[in-house]
Enzyme design. Structure first.
Site, PDB file in Angstrom:
ATOM      1  N   SER A  49      26.146  31.876  34.791  1.00 30.85           N
ATOM      2  CA  SER A  49      26.050  30.389  35.316  1.00 30.85           C
ATOM      3  C   SER A  49      26.493  30.183  36.855  1.00 30.85           C
ATOM      4  O   SER A  49      25.972  29.314  37.603  1.00 30.85           O
ATOM      5  CB  SER A  49      26.928  29.579  34.458  1.00 30.85           C
ATOM      6  N   HIS A  50      27.246  31.354  37.372  1.00 30.58           N
ATOM      7  CA  HIS A  50      27.457  31.317  38.830  1.00 30.58           C
ATOM      8  C   HIS A  50      26.924  32.621  39.632  1.00 30.58           C
ATOM      9  O   HIS A  50      27.603  32.886  40.616  1.00 30.58           O
ATOM     10  CB  HIS A  50      28.986  30.778  38.861  1.00 30.58           C
ATOM     11  N   HIS A 122      32.235  23.987  46.900  1.00 24.97           N
ATOM     12  CA  HIS A 122      32.240  24.994  46.214  1.00 24.97           C
ATOM     13  C   HIS A 122      31.262  25.150  45.083  1.00 24.97           C
ATOM     14  O   HIS A 122      31.457  24.183  44.218  1.00 24.97           O
ATOM     15  CB  HIS A 122      33.620  25.006  45.269  1.00 24.97           C
ATOM     16  N   PHE A 123      30.596  26.375  44.794  1.00 23.97           N
ATOM     17  CA  PHE A 123      29.483  26.318  44.054  1.00 23.97           C
ATOM     18  C   PHE A 123      29.395  27.666  43.287  1.00 23.97           C
ATOM     19  O   PHE A 123      28.516  27.799  42.450  1.00 23.97           O
ATOM     20  CB  PHE A 123      28.127  26.310  44.684  1.00 23.97           C
ATOM     21  N   HIS A 188      28.549  22.880  33.737  1.00 26.99           N
ATOM     22  CA  HIS A 188      27.374  21.955  34.247  1.00 26.99           C
ATOM     23  C   HIS A 188      26.201  23.181  34.311  1.00 26.99           C
ATOM     24  O   HIS A 188      24.975  22.994  33.798  1.00 26.99           O
ATOM     25  CB  HIS A 188      27.430  21.326  35.420  1.00 26.99           C
ATOM     26  N   ASP A 190      26.017  26.137  32.531  1.00 26.12           N
ATOM     27  CA  ASP A 190      25.325  26.307  31.441  1.00 26.12           C
ATOM     28  C   ASP A 190      24.584  25.397  30.628  1.00 26.12           C
ATOM     29  O   ASP A 190      23.610  25.568  29.798  1.00 26.12           O
ATOM     30  CB  ASP A 190      26.514  26.859  30.259  1.00 26.12           C
ATOM     31  N   ARG A 305      40.208  38.976  21.455  1.00 27.78           N
ATOM     32  CA  ARG A 305      40.217  39.389  22.990  1.00 27.78           C
ATOM     33  C   ARG A 305      40.705  38.399  23.636  1.00 27.78           C
ATOM     34  O   ARG A 305      40.769  37.430  23.411  1.00 27.78           O
ATOM     35  CB  ARG A 305      38.781  39.769  23.309  1.00 27.78           C
ATOM     36  N   GLY A 308      38.749  37.397  30.187  1.00 29.44           N
ATOM     37  CA  GLY A 308      38.724  38.361  31.471  1.00 29.44           C
ATOM     38  C   GLY A 308      38.197  39.789  30.780  1.00 29.44           C
ATOM     39  O   GLY A 308      37.711  40.372  31.271  1.00 29.44           O
ATOM     40  N   ASP A 309      38.417  39.902  29.277  1.00 24.46           N
ATOM     41  CA  ASP A 309      38.009  41.262  28.920  1.00 24.46           C
ATOM     42  C   ASP A 309      36.443  41.603  28.848  1.00 24.46           C
ATOM     43  O   ASP A 309      36.033  42.570  29.133  1.00 24.46           O
ATOM     44  CB  ASP A 309      38.390  41.247  27.261  1.00 24.46           C
TER      45      ASP A 309
END
Ligand code: NDP
Ligand code: PYC
Length: 339
Positions: A49-50, A122-123, A188, A190, A305, A308-309
């Protein structure tokens, strides 16, 4: 089922392609490199998404004149443990990197220091901002606010951004422990991805323009809003993020900036806040082992989990096979780079 990738690019090649797009659209070479590395890291780690999904939005915002890709941040030393940056209407990542040497110096001197960035866009995902601090042995927490699209718990009008919180800590024998999560029920980005794919959302994510619960991402995007995660508890975190990222830094709240005069603007113009700690000052010289210990306990207790995994598994695969892209997405990036 996920469609097989048509193309695999090395991290370096993806960075070069993204950097070219940023430069073509008015970003300075220095800032373009920082943004390209950030965006390519997101794509490499599967923070879809980013990742490259955001490139059209970056370009649109830059061309609208809403964000200054050439901004040179101004770093101010305002206290023994306080660094402030005016990002001058540019992106936060170059502002953070400009302040980083002074911030680290203060953390080493005092055991802790904060960084307050204002007038910044920041995006992206937040984990790339904190993970490098943990790689250097520090504990880091960062928050950023965005654009008003989240209604307060029980409220009717969007006040908060999707306001993520990211945390990173060194961990013995493994990559740092890092989590990075929106304070809304879903990011947003997603919702946009679900709307494009024609997928319904799970219940409890958002409301339509009449304030009625909906699972339709298009209804959320078309005048509706998101909900905080976890009811009143996520609500308080979203509010805390507004306080730290905007009230404390001198940036805008998520509902305060006016981008209506910049058609195509997509990057939120807010603020970002960091706390960075030297864990050695805790007087506990086995800090990283203790972190590994609590993480192990969580897994032994049955959590499938850790945060971060998934990113690290995706990163390792990308480092071996290249970063997977569909032919369609690659074509779109080439078009942005070549036109
Ligand atoms: P997710 O809900 O996908 O993930 C949140 C965190 O939980 C991640 O650290 C993730 O680790 C972890 N996690 C997910 N599933 C599990 C699981 N089953 N067990 C253990 N840990 C798990 O993230 P969000 O949708 O909340 O946010 C997505 C991104 O959007 C973030 O990177 C955020 O920074 C970004 N964002 C940016 C905004 C901005 O203004 N710039 C605004 C809002 C969001 P892992 O990554 O390994 O899956
Ligand atoms: O995904 O919520 C989001 C988001 C907002 C700003 C950048 N990403």
């Amino acid at each position: 089922m996920t469609k097989a990738a048509d193309i695999h690019l090395s991290y370096a090649d993806l960075v070069a392609l993204l950097q070219k797009i940023f430069v073509k659209n008015g970003v300075s070479e220095n800032n373009a490199k920082i943004l390209a590395e950030n965006c390519a890291s997101c794509e490499r780690d599967g923070s879809i998404s980013h990742g490259i999904f955001r490139m059209a939005g970056y370009v649109s915002s830059l061309n609208s004149g809403w964000v200054d890709g050439k901004a040179v941040p101004e770093v101010e030393d305002v206290g023994p443990a306080f660094v402030r940056v005016d990002a001058k209407g540019g992106f936060t990542q170059p502002a953070m990197l400009a302040a980083r040497p002074l911030l680290i110096e203060k953390v080493r001197q005092n055991g802790v220091a904060v960084l307050a960035i204002r007038r910044s866009h920041h995006f992206s995902a937040l984990w790339p901002d904190v993970e490098p601090f943990a790689d250097e042995g520090f504990v880091a927490l960062s928050v950023v606010n965005s654009m008003a699209c989240v209604v307060p718990h029980g409220g009717k009008t969007a006040v908060f951004g999707t306001n993520p919180v990211a945390f990173a800590s060194p961990r013995a024998g493994a990559a740092p422990f890092v989590f990075d999560q929106a304070s809304s029920a879903i990011a947003h980005g997603d919702v946009q991805i679900a709307a494009r794919a024609g997928h319904e959302l799970k219940p409890g994510m958002g409301v339509d323009r009449d304030g009625q619960p909906t699972n339709d991402p298009k209804a959320i995007l078309d005048g509706g809003a998101l909900l905080p995660f976890g009811g009143h508890k996520g609500n308080s975190i979203a509010l805390m993020v507004e306080i730290l990222s905007a009230a404390l830094t001198g940036g805008y709240f998520s509902g305060e900036f006016d981008w209506s005069g910049h058609k195509g603007a997509q990057t939120p113009f807010t603020g970002q806040f960091f706390i960075v700690i030297d864990p050695a000052r805790g007087g506990n010289d086995v800090f990283a082992e203790r972190v590994a210990g609590i993480c192990d306990l969580v897994l032994e207790a049955g959590q499938e989990r850790l945060p971060g995994d998934r990113r690290h598994v995706t990163r390792a695969k990308a480092e071996t096979d290249g970063i997977p892209l569909s032919a369609e997405n690659y074509k779109k990036l080439k078009a942005l780079a070549d036109t």
